[in-house]
Design an enzyme around this catalytic site. Structure first.
Site, mmCIF file in Angstrom:
data_model
loop_
_atom_site.group_PDB
_atom_site.id
_atom_site.type_symbol
_atom_site.label_atom_id
_atom_site.label_comp_id
_atom_site.label_asym_id
_atom_site.label_seq_id
_atom_site.Cartn_x
_atom_site.Cartn_y
_atom_site.Cartn_z
ATOM 1 N N ASP A 339 0.927 -0.993 0.481
ATOM 2 C CA ASP A 339 0.521 -0.199 0.251
ATOM 3 C C ASP A 339 1.125 1.275 0.073
ATOM 4 O O ASP A 339 2.287 0.964 0.200
ATOM 5 C CB ASP A 339 -0.491 -0.093 0.865
ATOM 6 C CG ASP A 339 -1.925 0.618 1.304
ATOM 7 O OD1 ASP A 339 -3.409 1.474 0.461
ATOM 8 O OD2 ASP A 339 -1.914 1.691 2.141
ATOM 9 N N GLU A 368 1.335 -0.257 -4.969
ATOM 10 C CA GLU A 368 0.343 0.186 -5.579
ATOM 11 C C GLU A 368 0.974 1.485 -5.832
ATOM 12 O O GLU A 368 1.329 2.741 -4.860
ATOM 13 C CB GLU A 368 -0.985 0.768 -4.298
ATOM 14 C CG GLU A 368 -1.624 1.908 -4.651
ATOM 15 C CD GLU A 368 -2.340 2.563 -2.909
ATOM 16 O OE1 GLU A 368 -2.824 2.953 -3.446
ATOM 17 O OE2 GLU A 368 -1.883 1.914 -2.054
ATOM 18 N N ASP A 435 -10.852 1.788 -3.673
ATOM 19 C CA ASP A 435 -10.130 3.287 -3.778
ATOM 20 C C ASP A 435 -11.133 3.815 -5.064
ATOM 21 O O ASP A 435 -10.519 5.124 -4.640
ATOM 22 C CB ASP A 435 -8.464 3.285 -3.828
ATOM 23 C CG ASP A 435 -7.848 2.798 -2.434
ATOM 24 O OD1 ASP A 435 -8.223 3.540 -1.491
ATOM 25 O OD2 ASP A 435 -6.233 2.405 -2.738
#
Length: 586
Positions: A339, A368, A435
């Site tokens: 992340d 990410e 997201d």
């Protein structure tokens, strides 16, 4: 010649080894360049450097090119006999020829000047240890992203008083809990296998006070609302038995406010042994709220409750690496997604790759990163990144009706010329996620929804659908994109037709190797400006053709080859919003 349009460097995505024998070389030019030759050979063919050598190379035409918005991308493959290469380019327009070296452009007249230096491009050595290698299994994988708290409640004994009844319809908030857990995922493994899924990406499952779990309290403990270590190990075992791999989400850029080291810092300040585990600028913290925004310490996106971990600190790195080693050794996971990967130190990312690949050489390490990620993809950090640029490029074509098929070609080519070919094979392709706003809520027309998914499943890389995509589930921006999976409606077969289309696309992706192939081409033979047409090629007479009608009218497409998938294709007419995928073998 348009000199400003020409660019090459002897590294990264412009010059790199595909394997131990093949070297890929790419160069950008303007559209005025009609032919490109590479003059190449061994650097020491004529003697040692500086020894008065008169080096000459072999001129070879570069035949392949892709069209970008303002440039051409030329590509070729060479096999240096001695694993090293010296080279320059011949650039030919309709009126002139120029020679392109590392230090710039040289005219034909200058090339004939005795004693003039020629600063060639050089790839020094194809060291096997430096060649980017990506896990082959990823290209064959169909991913399914699960937000565990909202997927399925399988163990009601874990429910607490704060948990609400499962909400089959309607919006949700981050502060609402519905009881989704690991047992719920286990219960739906057969459903996922029947859909055709072969990889699960789970958002964080470690202990955390939130529904999203991106504010970790304990990296070494499964959140008790989700189950136990034993439950998770059973999930991995049963998934593997069904040919489904598991990827966990590592939140290593920041932690939560209840993470023990952070609590110790808040209590003891500079006296805490963990003070340097975080990026603190001022102590004591003067504001109970807004300390991060005021710059007293760094955090994720100015959230006070998500302080930023200092992955430059060797102790922090070692702690997090031990966590990952446990995931691989004890849980036997197949992938780790990082992340906010672009804010973690490169030092940590390099160590992570070394340590994880030593345990499981084919583990998939995914970052990410929403932008150009070349610094993380040189073979010593991540295998791939989440390919948000591709997803946004696909969606833009349906949002902006003024874009033409040429615009679509340019933007897709941009997405696949930014990295190495072995990276392109395993890029994590997606159209929405936890997201983003859900694709169905972005695209009101259901036909256009499936058109975009058809592109996703025919592009190089590894496609991922977000849970609920198979039923065209709606959801606004975060947190509304994290709605509860409507199992009662699914089991009542309310979405049977939608699910069948997704099954067909998944099955086609898995069964037809050309759809997983990295080689594609836009022939642009159809004159209509908004009919997408591209070929997935094995060789000239064997390819899969994808045609998607985004015009406001029907178009005649003669029947040839073998139809692999069609939607709204009747009597050689591809209706508006139609999809045709067919295989040609001559």
């Amino acid at each position: 010649m348009d000199f400003n349009a020409v660019y090459h460097r002897a590294n990264d995505n412009y010059c790199y080894p595909l394997n131990e024998n093949q070297l890929i070389i790419n160069i950008k030019t303007g559209y005025d360049v009609k032919y490109v030759n590479i003059v190449q050979g061994d650097p020491f063919k004529s003697g040692i450097l500086g020894g008065g050598e008169n080096w000459t190379g072999e001129s070879v035409n570069i035949p392949y090119k892709k069209r970008l918005k303002n440039q051409l991308w030329w590509t070729t493959t060479v096999e240096p006999e001695y694993k090293r290469l010296k080279y320059y380019f011949e650039l030919i327009t309709e009126k002139e020829k120029w020679y392109y070296f590392e230090d710039g452009f040289v005219s034909e007249e200058q090339m004939n000047l005795e004693g003039r230096s020629r600063q060639c491009f050089v790839f020094p050595w194809m060291n096997p240890g430096d060649i980017p290698v990506t896990p082959a299994w990823v290209n064959d994988t169909i991913w399914y992203q699960i937000f565990p708290e909202r997927f399925c409640n399988g163990d009601v004994s874990l429910n607490t008083e704060e948990m609400l009844s499962w909400r089959d319809k309607g919006s949700v908030r981050n502060d609402e809990f519905f009881g989704g857990d690991i047992q719920g995922i286990i219960d739906k493994l057969d459903y996922l296998k029947e859909l055709g899924i072969s990889g699960l990406y789970l958002t964080p499952i470690n202990e955390s006070p939130s529904s999203h779990k991106y504010d970790t309290t304990d990296y070494k403990r499964i959140d008790p609302h989700f189950g136990t270590e034993e439950t998770f190990m059973r999930l991995v075992k049963e998934a593997h038995e069904r040919g489904i791999r598991i990827m966990l989400d590592g939140v290593f850029n920041h932690c939560g406010k209840y993470f023990a080291p952070w609590k110790d810092v808040v209590k003891r300040g500079k006296e805490s042994e963990y003070y340097d585990w975080f990026m603190i600028n001022e102590w004591p913290f003067e504001h109970s709220k807004g300390a991060a925004a005021s710059g007293q310490y760094y955090s994720f996106a100015f959230f006070d409750d998500m302080p930023k971990l200092n992955t430059n600190n060797v102790k922090v790195r070692e702690y997090l690496l031990e966590v990952c080693e446990m995931w691989v050794k004890k849980y036997h996971v197949d992938g780790i997604r990082l992340d906010v990967a672009n804010e973690i130190s490169h030092v940590f990312c390099k160590e992570l790759r070394t340590r994880m690949k030593a345990i499981k050489p084919d583990i998939y390490i995914l970052g990410e990163i929403w932008h150009d990620a070349m610094p993380w993809l040189r073979g010593d950090e991540f295998d791939a990144v989440m390919n948000y640029p591709l997803g946004e490029s696909i969606k833009d074509f349906w949002v902006d009706k003024g874009l033409t098929k040429e615009d679509f070609e340019y933007t897709i080519n941009r997405c696949y010329t930014g990295y190495m070919q072995q990276t392109n094979d395993v890029l994590f392709n997606l159209l929405d996620s936890h997201d983003t706003k859900r694709l169905r809520s972005e695209v009101k027309n259901l036909d256009e929804y499936f058109q975009q998914l058809a592109v996703l499943f025919t592009m190089p890389g590894s496609p991922c659908i977000y849970y609920g995509t198979e039923i065209a589930m709606e959801g606004g921006h975060d947190p509304d994109c994290r709605r509860c999976m409507p199992w009662e409606s699914i089991e009542a077969e309310e979405f049977k037709d939608r699910m069948e289309i997704i099954r067909q696309l998944i099955h086609l992706r898995k069964e037809e190797p050309l759809l997983r192939n990295r080689n594609f081409h836009f022939p642009n033979k159809i004159s209509s400006p908004r009919i997408i047409e591209f070929l997935k090629i094995e060789w000239e007479d064997k390819y899969v053709e994808v045609i998607i009608n985004c015009e406001e009218e029907d178009i005649e497409i003669s029947r040839k080859g073998r139809v692999l998938f069609e939607r709204h294709y009747i009597d050689n007419i591809l209706l508006k919003n139609g999809i045709l995928i067919r295989k040609i073998e001559n």
